[in-house]
Design a protein around this motif. Sequence first.
Motif, PDB file in Angstrom:
ATOM      1  N   LEU A  11       1.036  -1.514  -0.536  1.00 40.95           N
ATOM      2  CA  LEU A  11      -0.064  -0.476  -0.002  1.00 40.95           C
ATOM      3  C   LEU A  11       0.690   1.351  -0.210  1.00 40.95           C
ATOM      4  O   LEU A  11       1.842   1.489   0.813  1.00 40.95           O
ATOM      5  CB  LEU A  11      -0.860  -0.229   1.240  1.00 40.95           C
ATOM      6  N   ALA A  13       0.572   5.406   0.453  1.00 44.41           N
ATOM      7  CA  ALA A  13      -0.180   6.608   1.020  1.00 44.41           C
ATOM      8  C   ALA A  13       0.273   7.967   1.171  1.00 44.41           C
ATOM      9  O   ALA A  13       1.543   7.751   0.976  1.00 44.41           O
ATOM     10  CB  ALA A  13      -0.642   6.404   2.270  1.00 44.41           C
ATOM     11  N   GLY A  47      -4.392   9.404   2.376  1.00 40.04           N
ATOM     12  CA  GLY A  47      -4.529   9.015   1.582  1.00 40.04           C
ATOM     13  C   GLY A  47      -4.046   7.420   0.938  1.00 40.04           C
ATOM     14  O   GLY A  47      -3.284   7.810   1.000  1.00 40.04           O
ATOM     15  N   PHE A  48      -4.881   6.456   0.579  1.00 37.40           N
ATOM     16  CA  PHE A  48      -4.266   5.116   0.113  1.00 37.40           C
ATOM     17  C   PHE A  48      -4.415   6.063  -1.512  1.00 37.40           C
ATOM     18  O   PHE A  48      -4.354   6.592  -1.857  1.00 37.40           O
ATOM     19  CB  PHE A  48      -4.536   4.643  -0.431  1.00 37.40           C
ATOM     20  N   GLY A  50      -4.239   5.958  -5.299  1.00 40.94           N
ATOM     21  CA  GLY A  50      -5.137   4.974  -6.200  1.00 40.94           C
ATOM     22  C   GLY A  50      -4.306   4.803  -7.449  1.00 40.94           C
ATOM     23  O   GLY A  50      -2.893   5.311  -7.818  1.00 40.94           O
ATOM     24  N   THR A  91       2.512  -0.221   4.370  1.00 41.12           N
ATOM     25  CA  THR A  91       1.686   1.046   4.580  1.00 41.12           C
ATOM     26  C   THR A  91       3.329   2.027   4.094  1.00 41.12           C
ATOM     27  O   THR A  91       4.069   2.150   5.222  1.00 41.12           O
ATOM     28  CB  THR A  91       1.151   1.394   4.505  1.00 41.12           C
TER      29      THR A  91
ATOM     30  N   TYR B   4      -6.044  -4.078   4.958  1.00 42.38           N
ATOM     31  CA  TYR B   4      -6.883  -2.614   4.547  1.00 42.38           C
ATOM     32  C   TYR B   4      -7.462  -3.315   3.562  1.00 42.38           C
ATOM     33  O   TYR B   4      -7.134  -3.699   2.410  1.00 42.38           O
ATOM     34  CB  TYR B   4      -6.608  -1.534   3.923  1.00 42.38           C
ATOM     35  N   ASN B   6     -10.191  -3.063  -0.159  1.00 45.94           N
ATOM     36  CA  ASN B   6      -9.975  -2.587  -1.006  1.00 45.94           C
ATOM     37  C   ASN B   6      -9.579  -1.250  -1.797  1.00 45.94           C
ATOM     38  O   ASN B   6      -9.749  -0.946  -2.460  1.00 45.94           O
ATOM     39  CB  ASN B   6     -11.548  -1.490  -0.741  1.00 45.94           C
ATOM     40  N   GLN B   7      -7.970  -1.996  -1.531  1.00 47.24           N
ATOM     41  CA  GLN B   7      -7.160  -0.661  -1.239  1.00 47.24           C
ATOM     42  C   GLN B   7      -6.050  -1.249  -2.545  1.00 47.24           C
ATOM     43  O   GLN B   7      -5.587  -3.183  -2.377  1.00 47.24           O
ATOM     44  CB  GLN B   7      -6.584  -0.064  -0.763  1.00 47.24           C
ATOM     45  N   ASP B   8      -6.018  -0.753  -3.587  1.00 50.84           N
ATOM     46  CA  ASP B   8      -4.512  -0.982  -4.198  1.00 50.84           C
ATOM     47  C   ASP B   8      -2.860  -1.324  -3.572  1.00 50.84           C
ATOM     48  O   ASP B   8      -3.370  -0.707  -3.197  1.00 50.84           O
ATOM     49  CB  ASP B   8      -4.524  -0.657  -6.132  1.00 50.84           C
ATOM     50  N   ARG B   9      -2.174  -2.378  -4.369  1.00 48.97           N
ATOM     51  CA  ARG B   9      -1.305  -2.254  -3.807  1.00 48.97           C
ATOM     52  C   ARG B   9      -0.116  -2.625  -4.801  1.00 48.97           C
ATOM     53  O   ARG B   9      -0.111  -2.838  -5.751  1.00 48.97           O
ATOM     54  CB  ARG B   9      -0.683  -3.719  -3.087  1.00 48.97           C
TER      55      ARG B   9
END
Lengths: 236, 236
Positions: A11, A13, A47-48, A50, A91, B4, B6-9
């Motif tokens: 992840l 962010a 926030g992550f 996208g 993350t 987490y 629904n998040q992209d990695r």
Amino acid sequence: MTKYTNQDRFLIAVDCIIFGFDGEHLKLLLIKRGFEPEKDKWSLMGGFVGPQESLDNAANRVLTQLTGLEGVYLEQIQAYGDPLRDPIERTFSVTYFALIDINKYKMQITDQYHAEWFLLKDAPKLIFDHGAMVENAKKKIRYKAALHPILFELLPKKFTIPQLQNLYEDVYNTSIDNRNFIRKLTSTGLLIKLPEKDKSASKKGAFYFKLDKKKYVANFQAFLNFIPNPDKLISG
Amino acid sequence: MTKYTNQDRFLIAVDCIIFGFDGEHLKLLLIKRGFEPEKDKWSLMGGFVGPQESLDNAANRVLTQLTGLEGVYLEQIQAYGDPLRDPIERTFSVTYFALIDINKYKMQITDQYHAEWFLLKDAPKLIFDHGAMVENAKKKIRYKAALHPILFELLPKKFTIPQLQNLYEDVYNTSIDNRNFIRKLTSTGLLIKLPEKDKSASKKGAFYFKLDKKKYVANFQAFLNFIPNPDKLISG
DNA sequence: AATATTAAACGTCAAACTAACGATTAATAT
DNA sequence: ATATTAATCGTTAGTTTGACGTTTAATATT
């Protein structure tokens, strides 16, 4: 050949250290985190990233979500990647600092994020490594502002000399001789005096100034020295 | 609550901009990329960040892999995250610059990486956004070295004044008055004169100096001004 | 009408620093 | 003997710095 094999994915962010100035003090905009872990604890707005977003895009999106503002001064500071910085899942975070005029921040108190302005010294304990991020951002803004005129980004288009001096004094936690300050300022040629006065803060009233945009851009990269003895003040 | 949702990695890499100095010129260490895409094209040395590694760890690992050196001066510059920067798969990259004494680099010419030193101006076209990364690193090193004594990291423990001056002249692509340079240098108190001379570069020979480590550490964060008119030279 | 308060426009001054440059001596390979 | 590079002494005009003095201007408050 469509993907790299045998590699881990993580992840990513962005976290924004949002500085604001209200004419008197430099402040920090924090939110109450809306989800687990550390739900309802104080946190930076983040926030992550996208799948279609650049880092800059993500930081701008996050900032607009919280403040409603666009075109804000935003600058990348640093990437954080300690494997354990987020206990739930690894993350990475890229930090940005934002400089905004507090009076522009008129976000509806629908307040999805429970955002609040804090004096720098009164800021609460933050989640994860956000405290360290803020410390680092403070160093960065001091370092940069000693050499480049970024602090104007914290002021409204029309501002007064006393406001500007308050700002420098607050950022460097020092007091500046007003006569020397004005001399140094005028020597930059960055300011244009307006005919109007701000009478809200004093009896006599202080003239408004605006930035000379062309000179601002031209001089932005120059090494200035707005602050006497910054080496005594800066420690990072 | 373990991940987490629904998040992209994404993949995360580090890329090192490795500067070296040979007593005359500042150089850049590049490799021929060993895998697709862009196999055999010139590239920065980099690598994906592993699951247990911090960013700093990863950068150090990558640097040691290529140069065999440990404890090298390494500093994070910036994160890059354009969605299309790697055509195979989205990959974020965090850049670091490294400063090493070229003569320490004695990597076996087994040369798994086909590494080569290039003069900065003669560097070949690089893959992806590595060219932009190098440009940015050059700005960073100039900026930082104008205020902090980092360039000593490029020299051997014992070095001569002419070597040091060559270094500054090459980094800033300028010529410096030798008498003023020495005066400024000695005023920092950073140098300790040794009894030996380096006779390889001149007939008379030049005295070796070493760094006063304590003063180096103490003065590192101070705002210095090693370079006359850096504002005329620096444009980023 | 007098007073207090803040803004800001002058100025002074010694100390430090800057950049540019002059002259001389030292060591040694050729 | 000569050329070359290193190093050590300057000098000097100009600029910048930080500290501080004085005076005037505008106006809200009393």
